[in-house]
Design an enzyme around this catalytic site. Structure first.
Site, PDB file in Angstrom:
ATOM      1  N   HIS A 131     -63.061  26.108  48.806  1.00 35.90           N
ATOM      2  CA  HIS A 131     -63.591  27.407  48.352  1.00 35.90           C
ATOM      3  C   HIS A 131     -62.583  28.139  47.444  1.00 35.90           C
ATOM      4  CE1 HIS A 131     -67.128  27.577  51.140  1.00 35.90           C
ATOM      5  NE2 HIS A 131     -66.364  26.779  51.850  1.00 35.90           N
ATOM      6  N   ASN A 203     -72.342  30.156  54.416  1.00 36.76           N
ATOM      7  CA  ASN A 203     -72.632  29.434  53.174  1.00 36.76           C
ATOM      8  C   ASN A 203     -74.041  29.761  52.710  1.00 36.76           C
ATOM      9  OD1 ASN A 203     -70.185  28.092  52.887  1.00 36.76           O
ATOM     10  ND2 ASN A 203     -70.860  26.258  53.991  1.00 36.76           N
ATOM     11  N   HIS A 395     -61.950  35.306  58.618  1.00 37.36           N
ATOM     12  CA  HIS A 395     -61.729  34.510  59.824  1.00 37.36           C
ATOM     13  C   HIS A 395     -62.873  34.715  60.811  1.00 37.36           C
ATOM     14  CE1 HIS A 395     -60.035  33.013  63.545  1.00 37.36           C
ATOM     15  NE2 HIS A 395     -59.232  32.314  62.790  1.00 37.36           N
ATOM     16  N   TYR A 418     -58.638  28.719  59.932  1.00 41.06           N
ATOM     17  CA  TYR A 418     -58.465  29.734  58.881  1.00 41.06           C
ATOM     18  C   TYR A 418     -57.128  30.459  59.012  1.00 41.06           C
ATOM     19  CZ  TYR A 418     -63.275  28.866  57.529  1.00 41.06           C
ATOM     20  OH  TYR A 418     -64.415  28.253  57.108  1.00 41.06           O
TER      21      TYR A 418
HETATM   22  C1  HEM Z   1     -70.350  25.921  58.967  1.00 44.57           C
HETATM   23  C2  HEM Z   1     -69.326  25.382  58.370  1.00 44.57           C
HETATM   24  C3  HEM Z   1     -68.441  26.119  57.409  1.00 44.57           C
HETATM   25  C4  HEM Z   1     -68.724  27.185  56.630  1.00 44.57           C
HETATM   26  C5  HEM Z   1     -70.032  27.930  56.498  1.00 44.57           C
HETATM   27  C6  HEM Z   1     -67.528  27.525  55.898  1.00 44.57           C
HETATM   28  C7  HEM Z   1     -67.415  28.563  55.005  1.00 44.57           C
HETATM   29  C8  HEM Z   1     -66.282  28.901  54.330  1.00 44.57           C
HETATM   30  C9  HEM Z   1     -66.176  29.932  53.344  1.00 44.57           C
HETATM   31  C10 HEM Z   1     -67.288  30.844  52.899  1.00 44.57           C
HETATM   32  C11 HEM Z   1     -64.908  29.939  52.897  1.00 44.57           C
HETATM   33  C12 HEM Z   1     -64.350  30.825  51.805  1.00 44.57           C
HETATM   34  C13 HEM Z   1     -63.793  32.086  52.365  1.00 44.57           C
HETATM   35  C14 HEM Z   1     -63.328  32.967  51.254  1.00 44.57           C
HETATM   36  O1  HEM Z   1     -64.147  33.315  50.384  1.00 44.57           O
HETATM   37  O2  HEM Z   1     -62.132  33.320  51.235  1.00 44.57           O
HETATM   38  C15 HEM Z   1     -64.195  28.936  53.619  1.00 44.57           C
HETATM   39  C16 HEM Z   1     -62.870  28.668  53.451  1.00 44.57           C
HETATM   40  C17 HEM Z   1     -62.194  27.788  54.208  1.00 44.57           C
HETATM   41  N1  HEM Z   1     -62.728  26.962  55.162  1.00 44.57           N
HETATM   42 FE1  HEM Z   1     -64.598  26.866  55.784  1.00 44.57          FE
HETATM   43  N2  HEM Z   1     -66.535  26.660  56.266  1.00 44.57           N
HETATM   44  C18 HEM Z   1     -67.059  25.799  57.193  1.00 44.57           C
HETATM   45  C19 HEM Z   1     -66.397  24.822  57.866  1.00 44.57           C
HETATM   46  C20 HEM Z   1     -65.062  24.698  57.857  1.00 44.57           C
HETATM   47  C21 HEM Z   1     -64.331  23.843  58.721  1.00 44.57           C
HETATM   48  C22 HEM Z   1     -64.945  22.957  59.812  1.00 44.57           C
HETATM   49  C23 HEM Z   1     -63.016  24.007  58.426  1.00 44.57           C
HETATM   50  C24 HEM Z   1     -61.823  23.357  59.034  1.00 44.57           C
HETATM   51  C25 HEM Z   1     -61.773  22.807  60.198  1.00 44.57           C
HETATM   52  C26 HEM Z   1     -62.939  24.954  57.353  1.00 44.57           C
HETATM   53  C27 HEM Z   1     -61.788  25.349  56.725  1.00 44.57           C
HETATM   54  C28 HEM Z   1     -61.703  26.259  55.702  1.00 44.57           C
HETATM   55  C29 HEM Z   1     -60.474  26.617  55.057  1.00 44.57           C
HETATM   56  C30 HEM Z   1     -59.105  26.034  55.331  1.00 44.57           C
HETATM   57  C31 HEM Z   1     -60.791  27.583  54.109  1.00 44.57           C
HETATM   58  C32 HEM Z   1     -59.848  28.305  53.171  1.00 44.57           C
HETATM   59  C33 HEM Z   1     -59.554  29.630  53.815  1.00 44.57           C
HETATM   60  C34 HEM Z   1     -58.493  30.433  53.121  1.00 44.57           C
HETATM   61  O3  HEM Z   1     -57.628  29.859  52.430  1.00 44.57           O
HETATM   62  O4  HEM Z   1     -58.495  31.665  53.295  1.00 44.57           O
HETATM   63  N3  HEM Z   1     -64.187  25.364  57.035  1.00 44.57           N
HETATM   64  N4  HEM Z   1     -65.057  28.312  54.478  1.00 44.57           N
END
Ligand code: HEM
Length: 753
Positions: A131, A203, A395, A418
């Site tokens: 993202h 999402n 988060h 996160y």
């Molecule tokens: C339903 C499943 C998921 C959804 C809807 C989702 C949604 C999102 C969204 C919207 C962001 C962007 C946040 C922003 O705009 O700053 C994000 C970032 C991120 N997601 Fe997910 N995600 C999902 C699953 C996962 C999973 C399973 C992991 C790890 C185990 C993960 C790890 C991350 C990480 C590391 C970031 C970057 C966050 C940051 O640097 O601040 N995500 N996710």
């Protein structure tokens, strides 16, 4: 004036401005950089920083512990008329290093040089692992009270207004990648509630590729560019992605959403949002329900056409963020209804046989309707991209009392991930104190010190129990609205690395999605699979994915197999009996046209009588008119926004033809390759290309007067969605009605039923 209707707001602004200036040049289209027009000469009379643009917001000026400061927002960034060092010493010169004589050498003592270069050298922080590419906006959420009966969360009580910051994003691409690639979009909302921040990190698709967070690095490594050559950027059309999803078949449901039109949204404003996981709400009495969160856009779900998306990637890689900022600047504030599907909190945590802890499953809206609980309006753009959009940290554990998590294993892993990634991305543990992340509730934690500490903590006892600080901070109880960890029963069970049997069905809901699509949406899905698999190098991967398609639907499989030149396999699992869910289709309804772009082709030598009026009427309908002419400047006293050289059909939702301009002096293939399309037309060939492309992308096209000649020369006259009017007003009205359906889908009969 009903100020809740964006179109009415725009109309009000237009009428007020026109009345004030009495000039058809105003209001101008959105997008001007800076809050005041620049002077021709460099300004030299000292004055303070210019105010921000009218539509720009900024984080509240709170202390790191959430208290209001009353400090003007502009003063947080810069103050005073004079250039200073970071420590406030005024500077005479920032154009030359301090040297021994004008020819040097540069002196090591030059602190201004070192400070300036040192800071510049460290301007970048790691981009998000996923993202990375995103755009944000400020807004407000107003609750309608419908959730009061199921949750104690104060911000969901009737009439409560809560400030929010939303960040939309793509998943796979780097920070500088194009907006309109085929991908899932993030839809993350930070509600600054007075009981603590609530982050809904969702999402634009209701399901996810994997059921367990331990697989997240696998799916992301597969989707990201190949590690050897680092290509392709921001794409799923490559071997590693299809290798993974065809082997790890629980990914098939999310994959078909990506292959559908949902993978290429027209705008962030026209996306649905989903919390994906099931959450648990708890009321004052401790009663609980299970819920899924949905965002419903007031403008309906609307997507790009695939060729259009590809062209935009080159022509305007910032298409989505520009659209978001422009719409807000124009007063066409994007709006969503937040809704919940509510399920009884039973020990099985299932509904209608669907496992609510499985994030690869939806509950069709026909089985559990989405009940609106409030409205989100985005009404301010960020003042500074880095400070706000880049530094915001969402988060899933940011929950106010009244909302709790469930045992969905994907959600549980996200709760860890996160915080962990933000520790590195934001350079230490104090990122909750960055202005955009500061809560609007009292903060009294016992977290201390660390890099970039902003708070100046008093006291000597950041521990509990203590007597030296008088016992402060004290634990809160129900009366003080403490967070509730719902005391759900945890099963007595052996420790295993395993998924429940109910997670085993990987195909029935994929079939449900396919059968819920309209014929034209099915065509697009066939095309997307054929394109993406056609880009894969290895036949084994294509064959393996065809096997998955056979398990979804034989027609889908056959159509894609034909395109790939491969035989269609037989299913290896029985095809599921499914009840289609019409709510999943985005075709067949009508929506407002707020903030959409209308290109108006004018002929400087032709009849311009109606053009000013049409331009004003487009504004009044809540849309943005862009005049397209042979040259820049003005035509008939009207400002020109695009020339035949700079315009491209993909910028517009509809095209109006007010004339049939002859080829302009720069209509030369050597000057503009777009001019090479036709032989010796009497109309500028770039105008013909514009109309042909708009037609290919199922857009409404209208003409009046001489404009009808363009329709004749392009051969599109009389086809669905191509209209002529006796006047500009008539043509615009017909086009506006067509735009309500988003596209003119009947232009292209579908071959799959
Ligand atoms: C339903 C499943 C998921 C959804 C809807 C989702 C949604 C999102 C969204 C919207 C962001 C962007 C946040 C922003 O705009 O700053 C994000 C970032 C991120 N997601 Fe997910 N995600 C999902 C699953 C996962 C999973 C399973 C992991 C790890 C185990 C993960 C790890 C991350 C990480 C590391 C970031 C970057 C966050 C940051 O640097 O601040 N995500 N996710």
């Amino acid at each position: 004036m009903d100020s809740s209707k964006p179109a009415q707001v725009v109309k009000g602004v237009v009428e007020a401005a026109v009345e004030k200036v009495g000039d058809v040049l105003t209001p101008d289209v959105p997008g001007a950089p800076g809050s005041a027009p620049p002077s021709l000469d460099e300004p030299t009379a000292p004055h303070g920083p210019l105010p921000p643009k009218d539509e720009q917001g900024a984080p509240d000026t709170r202390t790191p512990t959430g208290a209001e400061t009353g400090v003007p927002k502009i003063a947080k960034g810069q103050q005073g008329a004079y250039l200073t060092t970071a420590n406030g010493a005024r500077l005479r010169d920032t154009d030359h290093s301090l040297k021994a004589g004008p020819r040097g050498p540069v002196l090591l003592q030059d602190h201004h040089l070192r400070e300036k270069i040192m800071h510049f050298d460290h301007e970048r922080i790691p981009e998000r692992v996923v993202h990375a590419r995103g755009a944000g906006a400020h807004g407000v959420f107003v609750a309608n009270g419908a959730a009061e009966k199921v949750t104690r969360a104060g911000f969901l009580k009737k009439g409560r207004e809560t400030p929010v910051f939303v960040r939309f994003s793509t998943v796979l691409g780097s920070r500088g990648s194009a907006d309109t690639v085929r991908d899932t979009r993030g839809f993350a909302t930070k509600f600054y509630t007075d009981e603590g921040t609530f982050d809904l990190v969702g999402n634009n698709m209701p399901v996810f590729f994997i059921q367990d967070a331990i697989k997240f690095p696998d799916i992301i490594h597969a989707g990201k560019p190949h590690p050897d050559r680092e290509i392709p950027q921001a794409q799923s059309a490559h071997d590693t992605f299809w290798d993974f999803v065809s082997l790890h078949t629980e990914a098939q449901h999310h994959t078909i959403w990506n292959m559908s039109d949902r993978g290429i949204p027209r705008s962030y404003r026209t996306m649905e949002g989903f919390g994906v996981h099931t959450f648990r709400l708890v009321d004052d009495a401790g009663a609980t329900v299970l819920v899924k969160f949905h965002w419903k856009p007031k403008l309906g779900v609307h997507s790009l056409e695939w060729e259009e998306a590809q062209l935009i990637n080159g022509i305007d890689p910032d298409f989505h963020r520009r659209d978001l900022y422009d719409a807000i600047e124009a007063g066409a504030y994007p709006e969503w209804e937040l809704g919940i599907q509510v399920f009884p909190d039973t020990p099985e945590e299932t509904f209608a046989g669907i496992d609510l802890l499985d994030p690869t499953k939806i509950v069709p809206e026909e089985l559990a309707p989405v009940q609106p609980i409030g409205t989100l309006t985005l009404n301010r753009t960020p003042r500074n991209f880095f400070a706000e959009t880049e530094q915001v940290a969402f988060h899933l554990g940011h929950l106010p009392p009244g909302i709790d998590v469930t045992n969905d294993p994907l959600l549980q892993g996200r709760l860890f991930s996160y915080l962990d990634t933000q520790l590195t991305r934001l350079g230490g543990p104090n990122f909750p104190q960055i202005p955009i992340n500061r809560p609007h509730a009292d903060v009294n934690d016992m977290l201390r010190d660390g890099f970039h500490q902003q708070a100046v903590h008093a006291g000597v006892a950041p521990y509990r129990p203590n007597s030296l600080d008088g016992g402060n901070p004290f634990p809160a109880g129900d009366r003080e609205h403490a967070f509730v960890d719902v005391p759900v029963t945890v099963a007595e069970a052996p420790k295993v690395r395993a998924a429940p049997a109910s997670f085993d069905d990987h195909f029935s809901q994929v079939r449900l999605f396919w059968t819920s699509m309209s014929p034209v949406e099915k065509e697009h899905i066939v095309r997307a699979y054929t394109f993406e698999l056609g880009k894969c190098y290895h036949q084994a991967i294509k064959e393996r994915q065809l096997q998955c398609l056979a398990n979804i639907d034989p027609v889908l499989c056959e159509q894609v197999a034909t395109g790939l030149g491969l035989p269609a396999p037989q299913p290896t699992v029985p095809l599921a009996e499914v009840q289609p869910s019409p709510a999943l289709s985005q075709v067949g309804r009508e929506w407002p046209a707020d903030g959409r772009m209308v290109g108006i082709v004018v002929d400087a030598d032709g009849d311009l009588d109606d053009v000013g009026e049409v331009r004003r009427a487009v504004f009044a309908a809540g849309m943005v008119p862009l005049l397209i002419a042979a040259h820049g400047g003005t035509v008939g006293g009207l400002p020109v926004q695009r020339t035949f050289a700079t315009a491209r059909s993909v910028e517009f939702d509809a095209v109006l033809l007010a004339g049939a301009p002859a080829p302009a002096p720069d209509a030369l293939p050597a000057r503009d390759a777009k001019a090479g399309a036709a032989g010796s037309p009497t109309v500028d060939p770039r105008v013909l290309l514009l109309v042909e492309e708009a037609w290919r992308h199922a857009k409404a096209i209208g003409a009046w007067g001489a404009g009808a000649e363009v329709l004749r020369q392009t051969g599109v006259a009389g086809s669905p969605g191509v209209v002529t009017g006796g006047s500009g007003a008539e043509a615009l009205e017909s086009v506006r009605r067509l735009m309500a359906a988003h596209r003119v889908w009947e232009r292209f009969p579908a071959s799959v039923a």
